[in-house]
Design a protein around this motif. Structure first.
Motif, PDB file in Angstrom:
ATOM      1  N   ALA A 186       0.831  -1.200   0.000  1.00  0.00           N
ATOM      2  CA  ALA A 186       0.000   0.000   0.000  1.00  0.00           C
ATOM      3  C   ALA A 186       0.871   1.257   0.000  1.00  0.00           C
ATOM      4  O   ALA A 186       0.583   2.235  -0.713  1.00  0.00           O
ATOM      5  N   LEU A 187       1.942   1.245   0.775  1.00  0.00           N
ATOM      6  CA  LEU A 187       2.857   2.390   0.810  1.00  0.00           C
ATOM      7  C   LEU A 187       3.521   2.606  -0.546  1.00  0.00           C
ATOM      8  O   LEU A 187       3.624   3.738  -1.030  1.00  0.00           O
ATOM      9  N   ASN A 191       2.414   1.557  -3.547  1.00  0.00           N
ATOM     10  CA  ASN A 191       1.420   1.979  -4.534  1.00  0.00           C
ATOM     11  C   ASN A 191       1.056   3.448  -4.366  1.00  0.00           C
ATOM     12  O   ASN A 191       0.891   4.179  -5.352  1.00  0.00           O
ATOM     13  N   LYS A 192       0.929   3.883  -3.120  1.00  0.00           N
ATOM     14  CA  LYS A 192       0.609   5.292  -2.868  1.00  0.00           C
ATOM     15  C   LYS A 192       1.696   6.188  -3.412  1.00  0.00           C
ATOM     16  O   LYS A 192       1.415   7.213  -4.058  1.00  0.00           O
ATOM     17  N   PHE A 193       2.953   5.820  -3.176  1.00  0.00           N
ATOM     18  CA  PHE A 193       4.068   6.618  -3.666  1.00  0.00           C
ATOM     19  C   PHE A 193       4.064   6.680  -5.190  1.00  0.00           C
ATOM     20  O   PHE A 193       4.208   7.754  -5.786  1.00  0.00           O
ATOM     21  N   GLU A 194       3.901   5.526  -5.831  1.00  0.00           N
ATOM     22  CA  GLU A 194       3.972   5.488  -7.292  1.00  0.00           C
ATOM     23  C   GLU A 194       2.779   6.173  -7.941  1.00  0.00           C
ATOM     24  O   GLU A 194       2.917   6.817  -8.994  1.00  0.00           O
ATOM     25  N   GLU A 195       1.606   6.048  -7.360  1.00  0.00           N
ATOM     26  CA  GLU A 195       0.435   6.728  -7.904  1.00  0.00           C
ATOM     27  C   GLU A 195       0.579   8.243  -7.793  1.00  0.00           C
ATOM     28  O   GLU A 195       0.185   8.993  -8.701  1.00  0.00           O
ATOM     29  N   THR A 196       1.141   8.703  -6.674  1.00  0.00           N
ATOM     30  CA  THR A 196       1.384  10.138  -6.504  1.00  0.00           C
ATOM     31  C   THR A 196       2.384  10.645  -7.522  1.00  0.00           C
ATOM     32  O   THR A 196       2.198  11.712  -8.122  1.00  0.00           O
ATOM     33  N   ASP A 232       7.348   6.547   7.076  1.00  0.00           N
ATOM     34  CA  ASP A 232       6.253   5.571   7.039  1.00  0.00           C
ATOM     35  C   ASP A 232       6.758   4.129   7.108  1.00  0.00           C
ATOM     36  O   ASP A 232       6.068   3.245   7.620  1.00  0.00           O
ATOM     37  N   ASP A 237       8.493  13.335  -0.767  1.00  0.00           N
ATOM     38  CA  ASP A 237       7.773  12.062  -0.631  1.00  0.00           C
ATOM     39  C   ASP A 237       8.702  10.945  -0.151  1.00  0.00           C
ATOM     40  O   ASP A 237       8.281  10.056   0.596  1.00  0.00           O
TER      41      ASP A 237
END
Length: 351
Positions: free
Chosen positions: A34-35, A37-42, A84, A77
């Protein structure tokens, strides 16, 4: 100007770096996935937002300010991701730490090079303000002094900044380090490696564009091909194709200056320059007044753009420093669990 390198040509100096980050068959916990994916989506969304609405805006100060803000946010980030991931991971290989700190030093040098060039251009706009001030007098003496200041401007613009040449060297060294040292059995380490791969690709892309803008030459642009299938791959490829396409158009048009506001000022100077060399009556003509006012407007835009971009470059420098501090802080904490390595870790503080 030389031809830009093919942006579809892969740059893998020592194999596929992405395969080293997350080897085939590796798995992550739901939290770590989840961490990541959040980074890559951002990162993907920020890349999409960086694509200029009008391609001709690529080398405008407004777009370059956005590009530097993009880098600052992306590097921020990474700092957040370190938190995180609940680092430190004290059993990481020291070789990876050395690579990270070495790369950050190169980024600081690149930032200093950009700041140096912006400072040099700022000296140029001060010369032009002096030209405008002297032209208000309109006497023969004023016109002669204005001509001298214009000559100084032309000489400054034609001069190459050696610190930008040093930026090119550092960018090439960063390219060579796209391959990361192997991470020991640490899922957190592999997540951070994959995230940092994205940051490094974006950083190399933007920094090479800035060097092109400052030098007017495109031979240092390198086509970066994304390895693996990160979530930001499509956005990166689309942005690179769009930006490089416009750079080809600018270079093929024969423009000597790629920065839009700088080119506009230079054109204004060249229009006014012949009139400065004539008699006082020329300075009273409508053409002279029109060119004088037009140059004044262009100089103000150049001055404003330089101020904004300088602020963003300085901010990026501070963020890179913060990233180093965050890692070093975590390393200091890790020494509490590994006392024999304390001296080794403390040495990092003086790099």
């Amino acid at each position: 100007m030389s031809r830009i390198q093919d942006p579809q040509k892969a740059f893998f100096p020592h194999g596929n770096p992405f395969r080293m980050i997350l080897p085939k068959g590796s798995s992550l916990s739901p939290k770590l996935l989840a961490l990541l994916n959040k980074f890559e989506e951002t990162l993907a969304e920020r890349l999409r937002q960086l694509k200029p609405v009008h391609k001709e805006d690529v080398f405008s100060f407004s777009w370059m300010v956005l590009a530097m803000k993009f880098l600052s946010e992306t590097h921020n980030d990474i700092i957040s991701l370190i938190t995180d991931l609940e680092l430190p991971v004290h059993h990481w290989d020291d070789k990876w730490i050395d690579v990270y700190l070495d790369n950050s030093v190169k980024l600081l040098d690149i930032s200093n090079g950009f700041s140096s060039e912006l400072s040099r251009l700022n000296q140029g706009q001060l010369l032009l303000h002096l030209v405008l001030h002297r032209l208000e007098g309109k006497s023969s003496t004023d016109l002669s002094k204005a001509k001298s200041s214009v000559d100084s401007w032309k000489q400054l613009i034609a001069t190459r900044n050696p610190k930008i040449e040093n930026c090119i060297t550092n960018i090439n060294k960063l390219l060579e380090s796209l391959e990361f040292p192997k991470v020991k059995n640490s899922a957190k380490g592999k997540v951070l490696m994959r995230a940092m791969y994205g940051v490094k690709m974006a950083t190399l892309f933007i920094c090479s564009i800035f060097v092109t803008a400052f030098t007017g030459f495109d031979q240092n642009l390198i086509g970066l091909k994304v390895s693996g299938t990160p979530l930001w791959e499509g956005a990166f490829n689309d942005l690179q194709a769009s930006i490089y396409g416009e750079i080809r158009n600018l270079v093929s048009s024969g423009r000597n200056l790629l920065l839009k506001e700088l080119e506009a000022v230079d054109i204004g100077v060249m229009e006014l320059y012949p009139m400065i060399q004539e008699d006082n009556e020329t300075a009273e003509s409508d053409d002279f007044q029109k060119s004088f006012i037009d140059l004044g407007d262009k100089v103000e835009k150049l001055s404003s753009g330089l101020d904004l971009l300088t602020k963003e470059v300085d901010g990026f420098f501070q963020i890179v420093m913060s990233g180093r501090d965050a890692l070093l802080c975590n390393l200091r904490v890790s020494t509490a669990f590994d006392p024999p390595k304390k001296c080794r870790k403390e040495q990092l503080l003086v790099r």
